[in-house]
Each structure stands twice: as C-alpha cells, then as structure tokens.
Design a protein around this motif. Structure first.
Motif, mmCIF file in Angstrom:
data_model
loop_
_atom_site.group_PDB
_atom_site.id
_atom_site.type_symbol
_atom_site.label_atom_id
_atom_site.label_comp_id
_atom_site.label_asym_id
_atom_site.label_seq_id
_atom_site.Cartn_x
_atom_site.Cartn_y
_atom_site.Cartn_z
ATOM 1 N N LYS A 157 0.978 -1.301 0.405
ATOM 2 C CA LYS A 157 -0.087 -0.040 0.238
ATOM 3 C C LYS A 157 0.862 1.558 -0.221
ATOM 4 C CE LYS A 157 -4.102 -2.089 2.698
ATOM 5 N NZ LYS A 157 -4.298 -2.179 3.473
ATOM 6 N N GLU A 158 2.064 0.859 0.831
ATOM 7 C CA GLU A 158 2.895 2.397 1.025
ATOM 8 C C GLU A 158 2.941 2.701 -0.306
ATOM 9 O OE1 GLU A 158 5.446 1.764 3.923
ATOM 10 O OE2 GLU A 158 3.540 2.087 5.732
ATOM 11 N N LEU A 159 4.326 1.605 -1.038
ATOM 12 C CA LEU A 159 4.660 1.807 -2.090
ATOM 13 C C LEU A 159 3.671 1.682 -3.247
ATOM 14 C CD1 LEU A 159 7.575 -1.047 -1.465
ATOM 15 C CD2 LEU A 159 7.932 1.560 -1.196
ATOM 16 N N GLN A 160 2.921 1.292 -3.175
ATOM 17 C CA GLN A 160 1.567 1.574 -4.424
ATOM 18 C C GLN A 160 1.904 2.985 -5.449
ATOM 19 O OE1 GLN A 160 -0.417 -0.688 -5.460
ATOM 20 N NE2 GLN A 160 -0.669 0.204 -7.166
ATOM 21 N N HIS A 161 1.960 3.999 -4.935
ATOM 22 C CA HIS A 161 2.327 5.637 -6.039
ATOM 23 C C HIS A 161 3.731 5.497 -6.719
ATOM 24 C CE1 HIS A 161 4.123 6.657 -2.242
ATOM 25 N NE2 HIS A 161 5.550 6.961 -2.490
ATOM 26 N N TYR A 162 4.536 4.404 -6.290
ATOM 27 C CA TYR A 162 5.792 3.677 -6.437
ATOM 28 C C TYR A 162 5.316 3.249 -8.030
ATOM 29 C CZ TYR A 162 8.453 6.058 -2.978
ATOM 30 O OH TYR A 162 8.980 6.781 -1.938
ATOM 31 N N GLU A 163 4.345 1.791 -8.201
ATOM 32 C CA GLU A 163 4.137 1.107 -9.089
ATOM 33 C C GLU A 163 4.027 2.413 -10.201
ATOM 34 O OE1 GLU A 163 1.852 -2.758 -9.347
ATOM 35 O OE2 GLU A 163 1.628 -1.811 -8.264
ATOM 36 N N ASN A 164 2.478 3.156 -9.393
ATOM 37 C CA ASN A 164 1.841 3.997 -10.910
ATOM 38 C C ASN A 164 2.699 5.206 -11.747
ATOM 39 O OD1 ASN A 164 -0.451 3.389 -9.590
ATOM 40 N ND2 ASN A 164 -0.245 5.085 -7.999
ATOM 41 N N VAL A 165 3.790 5.315 -10.165
ATOM 42 C CA VAL A 165 5.238 5.817 -12.029
ATOM 43 C C VAL A 165 5.883 5.456 -12.773
ATOM 44 C CG1 VAL A 165 7.410 7.580 -10.776
ATOM 45 C CG2 VAL A 165 5.518 7.966 -9.589
ATOM 46 N N PHE A 166 6.314 4.344 -12.061
ATOM 47 C CA PHE A 166 6.964 3.134 -13.163
ATOM 48 C C PHE A 166 6.050 2.700 -13.783
ATOM 49 C CE2 PHE A 166 9.483 1.390 -9.402
ATOM 50 C CZ PHE A 166 10.106 2.082 -9.773
ATOM 51 N N ASN A 167 4.626 2.659 -13.963
ATOM 52 C CA ASN A 167 4.155 2.765 -14.734
ATOM 53 C C ASN A 167 3.589 3.957 -16.170
ATOM 54 O OD1 ASN A 167 3.081 -0.160 -14.814
ATOM 55 N ND2 ASN A 167 1.804 0.479 -12.995
ATOM 56 N N GLU A 168 3.805 5.329 -15.437
ATOM 57 C CA GLU A 168 3.485 6.022 -16.256
ATOM 58 C C GLU A 168 5.101 6.567 -16.834
ATOM 59 O OE1 GLU A 168 3.158 9.064 -13.877
ATOM 60 O OE2 GLU A 168 1.204 9.249 -12.916
ATOM 61 N N VAL A 169 6.583 5.720 -16.649
ATOM 62 C CA VAL A 169 7.605 5.740 -17.097
ATOM 63 C C VAL A 169 7.703 5.454 -18.076
ATOM 64 C CG1 VAL A 169 10.283 5.426 -16.969
ATOM 65 C CG2 VAL A 169 8.626 6.824 -15.533
ATOM 66 N N ILE A 170 7.024 3.384 -18.254
ATOM 67 C CA ILE A 170 6.939 3.309 -19.860
ATOM 68 C C ILE A 170 6.110 3.596 -20.350
ATOM 69 C CG2 ILE A 170 6.101 0.582 -19.785
ATOM 70 C CD1 ILE A 170 7.584 0.040 -16.741
ATOM 71 N N THR A 172 5.382 6.909 -20.834
ATOM 72 C CA THR A 172 6.203 8.056 -21.683
ATOM 73 C C THR A 172 7.231 7.992 -22.457
ATOM 74 O OG1 THR A 172 6.931 8.467 -19.780
ATOM 75 C CG2 THR A 172 4.422 10.045 -20.272
ATOM 76 N N SER A 173 8.059 6.860 -22.164
ATOM 77 C CA SER A 173 9.321 6.569 -22.245
ATOM 78 C C SER A 173 9.114 5.126 -23.612
ATOM 79 C CB SER A 173 10.665 6.259 -21.551
ATOM 80 O OG SER A 173 9.664 5.095 -20.653
ATOM 81 N N GLY A 174 9.818 5.187 -24.744
ATOM 82 C CA GLY A 174 9.683 4.354 -25.593
ATOM 83 C C GLY A 174 11.315 3.487 -25.336
ATOM 84 N N THR A 175 11.609 3.468 -24.186
ATOM 85 C CA THR A 175 13.442 2.590 -24.081
ATOM 86 C C THR A 175 12.653 1.080 -23.701
ATOM 87 O OG1 THR A 175 13.656 4.431 -24.100
ATOM 88 C CG2 THR A 175 15.304 1.908 -23.318
ATOM 89 N N TYR A 176 12.102 1.161 -22.832
ATOM 90 C CA TYR A 176 10.778 0.517 -21.787
ATOM 91 C C TYR A 176 9.688 -0.413 -22.191
ATOM 92 C CZ TYR A 176 14.390 2.132 -18.870
ATOM 93 O OH TYR A 176 15.526 2.635 -18.161
ATOM 94 N N GLU A 177 9.684 -1.821 -22.161
ATOM 95 C CA GLU A 177 9.146 -1.939 -22.747
ATOM 96 C C GLU A 177 7.295 -2.605 -21.768
ATOM 97 O OE1 GLU A 177 9.967 -5.435 -25.445
ATOM 98 O OE2 GLU A 177 10.748 -4.490 -26.555
ATOM 99 N N SER A 178 7.848 -3.308 -20.419
ATOM 100 C CA SER A 178 7.299 -3.596 -19.589
ATOM 101 C C SER A 178 8.268 -2.946 -17.944
ATOM 102 C CB SER A 178 7.097 -5.164 -19.128
ATOM 103 O OG SER A 178 8.375 -6.011 -19.352
ATOM 104 N N PHE A 179 6.929 -3.472 -17.033
ATOM 105 C CA PHE A 179 7.833 -3.214 -15.723
ATOM 106 C C PHE A 179 8.596 -3.806 -16.126
ATOM 107 C CE2 PHE A 179 7.695 -4.135 -11.742
ATOM 108 C CZ PHE A 179 7.791 -2.604 -10.408
ATOM 109 N N GLU A 180 8.840 -5.007 -16.087
ATOM 110 C CA GLU A 180 10.229 -6.274 -15.273
ATOM 111 C C GLU A 180 11.240 -5.964 -16.646
ATOM 112 O OE1 GLU A 180 7.231 -7.357 -16.382
ATOM 113 O OE2 GLU A 180 6.273 -8.452 -14.597
ATOM 114 N N ASP A 181 11.065 -5.383 -17.423
ATOM 115 C CA ASP A 181 12.593 -4.703 -18.668
ATOM 116 C C ASP A 181 13.083 -3.165 -17.257
ATOM 117 O OD1 ASP A 181 14.018 -4.186 -20.022
ATOM 118 O OD2 ASP A 181 12.435 -3.524 -21.309
ATOM 119 N N LEU A 182 12.056 -2.661 -16.914
ATOM 120 C CA LEU A 182 12.616 -1.606 -16.213
ATOM 121 C C LEU A 182 13.649 -2.114 -15.062
ATOM 122 C CD1 LEU A 182 12.776 1.882 -15.700
ATOM 123 C CD2 LEU A 182 11.075 0.887 -14.831
#
Length: 347
Positions: A157-170, A172-182
């Motif tokens: 629950k505490e790290l949920q917003h970090y996950e949202n940030v990672f999803n936004e980065v994926i 917006t950027s075309g470098t990473y294809e998925s969360f696992e790649d990041l």
C-alpha cells in the motif's frame, strides 16, 4: 543374735556366701542321714566272674540279633518305599524339567517381545517427539508468514504510488517495454555498481599489498646492505691481520734462510767428517763401506757401536794392568816398542 550381713567364705558343699547357721543345719542333717543307709545282703549282690560275663554277653547278643532282624525288615520295607519315592521323584523331575523348558522358552519369548515392544515404543516416542517439534516449527513459520503477509500488504500500500510512477515512465518512454524490463535494467545497474565497488575495494587492497611488499623489500634490502657492509669490514680486518701475519712469517722465513745458508757449510763439513770417521773405522775393521754419504743416522750408529767396543777394550786393559801392577800410561809409551803385545791386548 543372728547376723544381718553374712561373711564371704567357702561353704561345706563348695558354694559361696553360705550363712554359718545354714552350714550348721546342713552338718546335722548329713550326720543323721548316715543311720538311714540301706545295706544289701550278700546273696542279693551280683556275682563277679567269667560265667556271669558270658551270660550277660549272650543275653546282649540275643537282644542285638533280634534288634538287627527287626532293623533289617524295617530297612527292606524302607528300601522299597525309598525306591518308589526315587522313581516318583525321577518322574516328577522329568515332568518339572519339561515344564521348566517350556516356561523358560515362554520367558525368553516374553523377554524378546518385551525388548521389541520397548524398542518400538522408544522409536514411536522419538518419532512423536520429532513430529511435535516439526508441528511447532511449522506453526511458528505459519505465524511468521502471516505476520509477514500483513506487513507486506502494508508495504504494498505504501509503495503503490511508486508503481504508478513506473507505469507512467514505461508509457511515456519508448525504451522500456514492460515493468519487468525496467526492474531488470535497474537491477543490472545496481549489480554493476556493486561489482564496481567490490572491484575498487579489491584494487585498493592490491595496491596496499604492493605498497607493503615494496616497503618490506626496501627494508630487507637495507638490512642486507648493512649486513654486507659489516661482513666487508670484518673481511678487511681479517685481510689486514692475515697480511700482517704473512709479513711476520716472511721475515721469519728470510731469517731462517739466512741461518741455513750460514750453517750449511758447517753442516757439510760435519757430514764429511762423520763419513771420513766411518770410513776409517770400516777400514780398521776390514769392512767395506756400505752406507752412503747422506745416511748420517746409520753412520752415527756404526760409530757409536765402535766407540762402545773401544771403551770396553780400555776398561779391560785397565783391569788387566791393575792386576799386573802396571800403568796404562807406561804401556802406552812402550806400545810402539812391543807391537805384538799391543795386538794381543786389542784382540
């Protein structure tokens, strides 16, 4: 007046502590009893003799014979009874032996069963104990997992917003294809950073080791140089001492050579004199000269032997002249006048 405390004394019958009054009474009683003694008549007294003894022995023999027959009959009856008892006891013994064997086998089986059951019980108890411990461990692990699950849910629950940030980065950027790649890229970077830090530490350790080795080598080299300088100084001192000793011996050798050169002429002259004396003595004894010039010891031995012979001759001459009343000096003055006498004396 009677006594209250009797005296201690030996009584009439040999006992102790008897009152005098009782002793007097006993005395009178014994005196009166002598009149009451019954004396048997002569015909009632048993006779003494061989006939009486024979009759008595025969009577005893008859009694013993009858007793022997009775005892023999009783012994025969008792023998039969005892034989029957022995047979019964033997049968009983065999029966008891069979029963004992059966009972012993039964006891052995019981003991074996008891041992097996005890071992089985011990195994079951150990297994039960192990299972109880495993149950306790599993229950404790389960409790830990439950607590961890609760904590992990809170962390999620505490790290949920970090996950949202990672999803936004994926997105917006075309470098990473998925969360696992990041995550794999970030893990790789972290591992590379850790490896770089470890490599840096290893290089620092290697540099430190090289520095220590250089210091150690420098120290050892300086120590070696000091030792070599010390050894060189010692060798120089030894060389100087040896040189001085050599000079000393060289001077001694030169003096010795000079002394030998000075005395060589005298030595040669002395050797010639010894050889000449040896030749004279050999010619006097009509012998050939066998020893060589440089055999000085042999020549001296020969000369010494001849001198001893001459001394012996002189002693004998003195002794002979003393007996004849003549002097050896007078004889010496006249020896050229009487050569025959001199020849006999020498012989």
């Amino acid at each position: 007046m009677p006594r209250k405390k009797p005296t201690l004394q030996l009584g009439v019958y040999g006992s102790f502590d008897i009152n005098p009054e009782k002793a007097v009474t006993s005395y009178f009683e014994s005196k009166l009893q002598t009149d009451l003694i019954f004396k048997k008549p002569c015909w009632d007294v048993p006779r003494e003799g061989l006939q009486h003894e024979a009759l008595e022995n025969e009577r005893k023999f008859i009694e013993l014979s009858t007793q022997q027959e009775v005892f023999q009959k009783k012994a025969a009856i008792q023998k039969k009874i005892n034989e029957k008892k022995i047979d019964d006891m033997h049968d009983t013994q065999l029966q008891l032996r069979d029963k004992f064997i059966k009972v012993n086998d039964f006891i052995k089986e019981c003991v074996e069963k008891t041992v097996r059951t005890e071992t089985q019980i011990e195994k079951e108890l150990k297994q039960q104990k192990m299972l109880n411990e495993e149950i306790k461990e599993i229950s404790s692990d389960l409790n830990e997992l439950l607590t961890f699950e609760e904590k992990f849910k809170g962390v999620i629950k505490e790290l949920q917003h970090y996950e949202n940030v990672f999803n936004e980065v994926i997105e917006t950027s075309g470098t990473y294809e998925s969360f696992e790649d990041l995550m794999s890229r970030s893990d790789a970077l972290m591992l590379a950073q850790v490896e770089i830090a470890e490599r840096e530490q290893e290089l620092i350790k290697d540099i430190e080791l090289i520095r220590q080795k250089i210091l150690k080598s420098t120290f050892e080299a300086s120590q070696k140089i000091i030792e070599l300088n010390t050894e060189l100084a010692r060798i120089e001192r030894t060389y100087n001492n040896a040189k001085a000793e050599a000079m000393k011996w060289e001077i001694t050798l030169s003096r010795t050579k000079d002394y030998i050169a000075d005395n060589e002429k005298e030595t040669i002259t002395l050797m010639d004199s010894i050889q000449h004396l040896y030749q004279l003595l050999a010619e006097r004894n009509d012998e050939k000269v066998k020893l060589k010039k440089y055999d000085i010891s042999g020549q001296l031995d020969y000369i010494h032997e001849e001198i001893e012979v001459l001394e012996d001759i002189i002693k004998r001459a003195h002794h002979k002249m003393a007996k004849e009343g003549m002097s050896l000096l007078g004889e010496g003055t006249n020896r050229f006048l009487n050569p025959d006498k001199e020849t006999n004396l020498s012989n």
